[in-house]
Every structure is written in C-alpha cells, then in structure tokens.
Design a protein around this motif. Sequence first.
Motif, PDB file in Angstrom:
ATOM      1  N   ALA A 109       0.808  -1.175  -0.031  1.00  0.00           N
ATOM      2  CA  ALA A 109       0.141  -0.034   0.167  1.00  0.00           C
ATOM      3  C   ALA A 109       1.096   1.026  -0.171  1.00  0.00           C
ATOM      4  CB  ALA A 109      -0.980   0.243   1.125  1.00  0.00           C
ATOM      5  N   HIS A 110       2.172   1.038   0.386  1.00  0.00           N
ATOM      6  CA  HIS A 110       3.072   2.341   0.285  1.00  0.00           C
ATOM      7  C   HIS A 110       3.246   2.945  -1.275  1.00  0.00           C
ATOM      8  CE1 HIS A 110       4.932   1.744   4.378  1.00  0.00           C
ATOM      9  NE2 HIS A 110       3.615   1.896   4.468  1.00  0.00           N
ATOM     10  N   HIS A 111       2.951   1.958  -2.013  1.00  0.00           N
ATOM     11  CA  HIS A 111       3.177   2.359  -3.483  1.00  0.00           C
ATOM     12  C   HIS A 111       1.688   3.101  -4.041  1.00  0.00           C
ATOM     13  CE1 HIS A 111       6.894   0.151  -3.668  1.00  0.00           C
ATOM     14  NE2 HIS A 111       6.651  -0.296  -2.780  1.00  0.00           N
ATOM     15  N   ASP A 112       0.747   3.378  -3.297  1.00  0.00           N
ATOM     16  CA  ASP A 112      -0.460   3.945  -3.879  1.00  0.00           C
ATOM     17  C   ASP A 112      -0.238   5.229  -4.807  1.00  0.00           C
ATOM     18  OD1 ASP A 112      -2.165   1.937  -2.767  1.00  0.00           O
ATOM     19  OD2 ASP A 112      -2.654   2.974  -0.952  1.00  0.00           O
ATOM     20  N   GLU A 113       0.703   6.075  -4.467  1.00  0.00           N
ATOM     21  CA  GLU A 113       0.753   7.240  -5.178  1.00  0.00           C
ATOM     22  C   GLU A 113       1.464   7.093  -6.446  1.00  0.00           C
ATOM     23  OE1 GLU A 113       3.392  11.628  -4.333  1.00  0.00           O
ATOM     24  OE2 GLU A 113       2.853  10.117  -2.651  1.00  0.00           O
ATOM     25  N   TRP A 114       2.470   6.175  -6.265  1.00  0.00           N
ATOM     26  CA  TRP A 114       3.194   5.723  -7.614  1.00  0.00           C
ATOM     27  C   TRP A 114       2.112   5.069  -8.618  1.00  0.00           C
ATOM     28  CZ3 TRP A 114       6.342   6.410 -11.203  1.00  0.00           C
ATOM     29  CH2 TRP A 114       6.663   5.478 -12.060  1.00  0.00           C
ATOM     30  N   MET A 115       1.241   4.264  -8.231  1.00  0.00           N
ATOM     31  CA  MET A 115       0.408   3.587  -8.764  1.00  0.00           C
ATOM     32  C   MET A 115      -0.766   4.533  -9.508  1.00  0.00           C
ATOM     33  SD  MET A 115       1.356   0.417  -9.130  1.00  0.00           S
ATOM     34  CE  MET A 115      -0.294  -0.328  -9.712  1.00  0.00           C
ATOM     35  N   ALA A 116      -0.939   5.453  -8.640  1.00  0.00           N
ATOM     36  CA  ALA A 116      -2.077   6.589  -9.364  1.00  0.00           C
ATOM     37  C   ALA A 116      -1.398   7.186 -10.337  1.00  0.00           C
ATOM     38  CB  ALA A 116      -2.398   7.483  -7.855  1.00  0.00           C
ATOM     39  N   LYS A 117      -0.151   7.447 -10.358  1.00  0.00           N
ATOM     40  CA  LYS A 117       0.263   8.247 -11.221  1.00  0.00           C
ATOM     41  C   LYS A 117       0.548   7.185 -12.645  1.00  0.00           C
ATOM     42  CE  LYS A 117       4.594  10.459 -12.983  1.00  0.00           C
ATOM     43  NZ  LYS A 117       4.120  11.431 -13.634  1.00  0.00           N
ATOM     44  N   CYS A 118       0.822   5.785 -12.372  1.00  0.00           N
ATOM     45  CA  CYS A 118       0.869   4.947 -13.463  1.00  0.00           C
ATOM     46  C   CYS A 118      -0.697   4.917 -13.991  1.00  0.00           C
ATOM     47  CB  CYS A 118       1.136   3.441 -12.820  1.00  0.00           C
ATOM     48  SG  CYS A 118       2.977   3.338 -12.444  1.00  0.00           S
ATOM     49  N   PHE A 119      -1.618   4.765 -13.368  1.00  0.00           N
ATOM     50  CA  PHE A 119      -2.879   4.654 -13.763  1.00  0.00           C
ATOM     51  C   PHE A 119      -3.257   5.874 -14.722  1.00  0.00           C
ATOM     52  CE2 PHE A 119      -3.774   1.826 -10.051  1.00  0.00           C
ATOM     53  CZ  PHE A 119      -3.716   0.854 -10.714  1.00  0.00           C
ATOM     54  N   GLU A 120      -2.880   7.288 -14.366  1.00  0.00           N
ATOM     55  CA  GLU A 120      -3.100   8.581 -15.082  1.00  0.00           C
ATOM     56  C   GLU A 120      -2.518   8.326 -16.267  1.00  0.00           C
ATOM     57  OE1 GLU A 120      -2.267  13.170 -14.651  1.00  0.00           O
ATOM     58  OE2 GLU A 120      -2.035  11.645 -12.642  1.00  0.00           O
ATOM     59  N   GLU A 121      -0.879   7.989 -16.279  1.00  0.00           N
ATOM     60  CA  GLU A 121      -0.315   7.842 -17.503  1.00  0.00           C
ATOM     61  C   GLU A 121      -0.517   6.671 -18.683  1.00  0.00           C
ATOM     62  OE1 GLU A 121       1.983  10.093 -18.235  1.00  0.00           O
ATOM     63  OE2 GLU A 121       2.326  11.356 -16.415  1.00  0.00           O
ATOM     64  N   SER A 122      -1.502   6.012 -18.005  1.00  0.00           N
ATOM     65  CA  SER A 122      -1.578   4.661 -18.917  1.00  0.00           C
ATOM     66  C   SER A 122      -2.909   4.734 -19.452  1.00  0.00           C
ATOM     67  CB  SER A 122      -1.485   3.299 -18.194  1.00  0.00           C
ATOM     68  OG  SER A 122      -0.271   3.169 -17.612  1.00  0.00           O
ATOM     69  N   ALA A 123      -3.938   5.843 -19.645  1.00  0.00           N
ATOM     70  CA  ALA A 123      -5.059   6.091 -19.725  1.00  0.00           C
ATOM     71  C   ALA A 123      -5.247   5.820 -21.266  1.00  0.00           C
ATOM     72  CB  ALA A 123      -5.742   7.387 -19.497  1.00  0.00           C
ATOM     73  N   GLU A 124      -4.404   5.957 -22.182  1.00  0.00           N
ATOM     74  CA  GLU A 124      -4.558   5.748 -23.502  1.00  0.00           C
ATOM     75  C   GLU A 124      -3.810   4.381 -23.946  1.00  0.00           C
ATOM     76  OE1 GLU A 124      -6.506   7.700 -25.320  1.00  0.00           O
ATOM     77  OE2 GLU A 124      -6.770   8.857 -23.307  1.00  0.00           O
ATOM     78  N   LEU A 125      -3.517   3.623 -22.889  1.00  0.00           N
ATOM     79  CA  LEU A 125      -2.339   2.495 -23.319  1.00  0.00           C
ATOM     80  C   LEU A 125      -3.094   1.457 -22.654  1.00  0.00           C
ATOM     81  CD1 LEU A 125       0.899   3.762 -22.223  1.00  0.00           C
ATOM     82  CD2 LEU A 125       0.120   3.703 -24.569  1.00  0.00           C
ATOM     83  N   LEU A 126      -3.772   1.134 -21.742  1.00  0.00           N
ATOM     84  CA  LEU A 126      -4.489   0.020 -21.081  1.00  0.00           C
ATOM     85  C   LEU A 126      -5.748   0.096 -20.391  1.00  0.00           C
ATOM     86  CD1 LEU A 126      -1.220  -0.505 -18.711  1.00  0.00           C
ATOM     87  CD2 LEU A 126      -1.874  -1.838 -20.862  1.00  0.00           C
ATOM     88  N   ASP A 127      -6.397  -0.947 -20.163  1.00  0.00           N
ATOM     89  CA  ASP A 127      -7.690  -0.894 -19.293  1.00  0.00           C
ATOM     90  C   ASP A 127      -7.519  -0.490 -18.197  1.00  0.00           C
ATOM     91  OD1 ASP A 127     -10.310  -1.240 -18.607  1.00  0.00           O
ATOM     92  OD2 ASP A 127     -10.448  -3.142 -19.322  1.00  0.00           O
ATOM     93  N   VAL A 128      -7.526   0.672 -17.937  1.00  0.00           N
ATOM     94  CA  VAL A 128      -7.246   1.440 -16.587  1.00  0.00           C
ATOM     95  C   VAL A 128      -8.427   1.039 -15.677  1.00  0.00           C
ATOM     96  CG1 VAL A 128      -6.655   3.360 -15.122  1.00  0.00           C
ATOM     97  CG2 VAL A 128      -5.417   3.086 -17.426  1.00  0.00           C
ATOM     98  N   PRO A 129      -9.476   1.375 -15.877  1.00  0.00           N
ATOM     99  CA  PRO A 129     -10.460   0.996 -14.684  1.00  0.00           C
ATOM    100  C   PRO A 129     -10.436  -0.466 -14.388  1.00  0.00           C
ATOM    101  CG  PRO A 129     -11.470   2.115 -16.648  1.00  0.00           C
ATOM    102  CD  PRO A 129     -10.153   1.884 -16.926  1.00  0.00           C
ATOM    103  N   ARG A 130     -10.341  -1.431 -15.183  1.00  0.00           N
ATOM    104  CA  ARG A 130      -9.877  -2.932 -14.466  1.00  0.00           C
ATOM    105  C   ARG A 130      -8.654  -3.080 -13.693  1.00  0.00           C
ATOM    106  NH1 ARG A 130     -10.628  -6.721 -12.178  1.00  0.00           N
ATOM    107  NH2 ARG A 130     -10.109  -8.775 -12.508  1.00  0.00           N
TER     108      ARG A 130
END
Length: 299
Positions: free
Chosen positions: A154-175
């Motif tokens: 859970a200490h990686h939540d902030e990094w993962m939030a950035k990854c989800f934001e940056e991946s919006a056009e690349l991956l199925d981010v909601p899933r």
Amino acid sequence: MHDDQVDVTTEKVTTLIHEQFPQWSGEAIRPLASTGTVHAIFRIGNDLSARFPLRLADAAEVLAVLEQEARASAELAQVSRVPAPEPVALGKPGAGYPMPWSVQTWLPGTIASDADPSGSDAFAEDLAAFIAALRDAGTRGRHFSGAHRGGVLAHHDEWMAKCFEESAELLDVPRLRQVWSRFRTLPRAGADVMSHGDLIPGNVLVAGGRLSGVLDTGGFGPADPALDLVSAWHLLQSGPREVLRRRLDCDDLEWERGKAWAFEQAMGVVWYYVESNPTMSAMGRRTLARILESMGDAP
C-alpha cells in the motif's frame, strides 16, 4: 530514456579507463546494446564490464550507492547457484562524465529477452533453486529498508495512481485499478528473506534453455519473501510457473503477493518506456496479460 540522462560515449569511457585504470588501457572498449534502464554498459576486453549510471545525481550519493551495490553483489555471488558478476573496481568522475562508475566481471550468455525460456520446466526449476539459495543465505538480522519494491504494498499507492493516469490511453485502466485495489490490501506473509529484487528478463542469462547466470545483483538484500516471485510472471508461462511455485512451496498468500509486486512493476514500465525502451514496455504488457489471465480476465 530519462529527462536527466547523462551522455556516455565510447570516447569518454576510453579516456576514463586510460587515466584511472591504465592496466586496462590496451583492452578493446565496446558499448553493449542493452534494454537496461539504469546504466550504460561497456565491455573492457573479454573479462570485464564498466557500468555508468545514466541519471544525473550528486556524485557523493552515487558513490555511496555504488559501494553498497558492490557489497551486495559480492555477497550474492558467494551464495548463488549460478554465476553472478563480482565487483572489481570503482571509478571516479572525469573526461566529461560527472559521477562515479563501477567495474565488474563479465558474464557470457544470452539474456532471457533474447533467448525466451518461458516455456521451459527445466528453466523454472533452475530459477526456483536460485531463489531458494538466496533465501537460505539468511538476513543476519537485517530488514527491508527503502521505498522500492519489497516492503508494504500500500505504500506504492501514490506511484500507482500516477501509473494509472499515465496509462489512460494505453491500458484498460478501470480494470487495472480494481486489480490493484485488491492487491494493495494483501497482508504480509512472513519475515524478510534475502532477495535479488529485480528478476526481469534483462537480468537473467540463458544457455540451452537453462538458467546460466544472473545480472544486476546490486539490489541483493532483505525483502518480502514474495518479491522474487515477480520472476514467475515476468519470465514464465503458466506451466513452468506452476513448477516454480511447487518447487518453492508457495502458499496462496505469498503467491498473490508475488503477483502484486509484478503488477506494480509492470504498470510502471508500460507507460514510462513506451517510446524510449519498447522492449521494457512490451515486457510490462506481457506481464499484465499473464496476471489478468491467471485471474480469469482477458488482457
């Protein structure tokens, strides 16, 4: 690959070696084509390699990191069941290169990115034996420290939030957000063990479909017992993956945490290297696909 990347040329490396290590000045200096993201690597003759940090940082801080990595590499080489690079020397800034750098022994072989062993049960057995040998080394009272993989998910939540934001056009981010929401709450499954820390295809050498060596060993240290299980997802298809799991006798919780660490790493490399290092980005996509498939989802 990085906005703060330092230019490292053969000419600079040749000058540094001639000035600081004249005993090697007669050796051929050759840049190594690599998918690595942390160092520029040059061969020195046939037996040595020089590693130059790519991202600009304070020289004193870089030196401290290189000294720690040398200690870790030497320790891993003593317990590894397969060849691993050993530290030889540390170089100083000069010739237009602003940071310290390192020299270590060269290992022959083909990285797993180029000689895909993912379908080999024998390779999975070798990989499991390597991980087991590291675990058996013992931490000597040391514990995980730092902000990288191997501590609390859970200490990686902030990094993962950035990854989800940056991946919006690349991956199925909601899933993928749903997947992380489950992974991040997985409780710790045991005390720290000694781990390589980054068992991805570019850090594993293969010969004849078997594990023949490991690279990038400077991160060897205590961490979550599940951390080196990222290799199951980065390196193996489903059949050999189960071979590795049985050989290491992983329970469900440890296995899921290994999957979670692989997910965290894969989410980062897909978007960060999508243009600058397509091989790394593709590895991340493949790992995510394997994880989703194991959970009964299409990529």
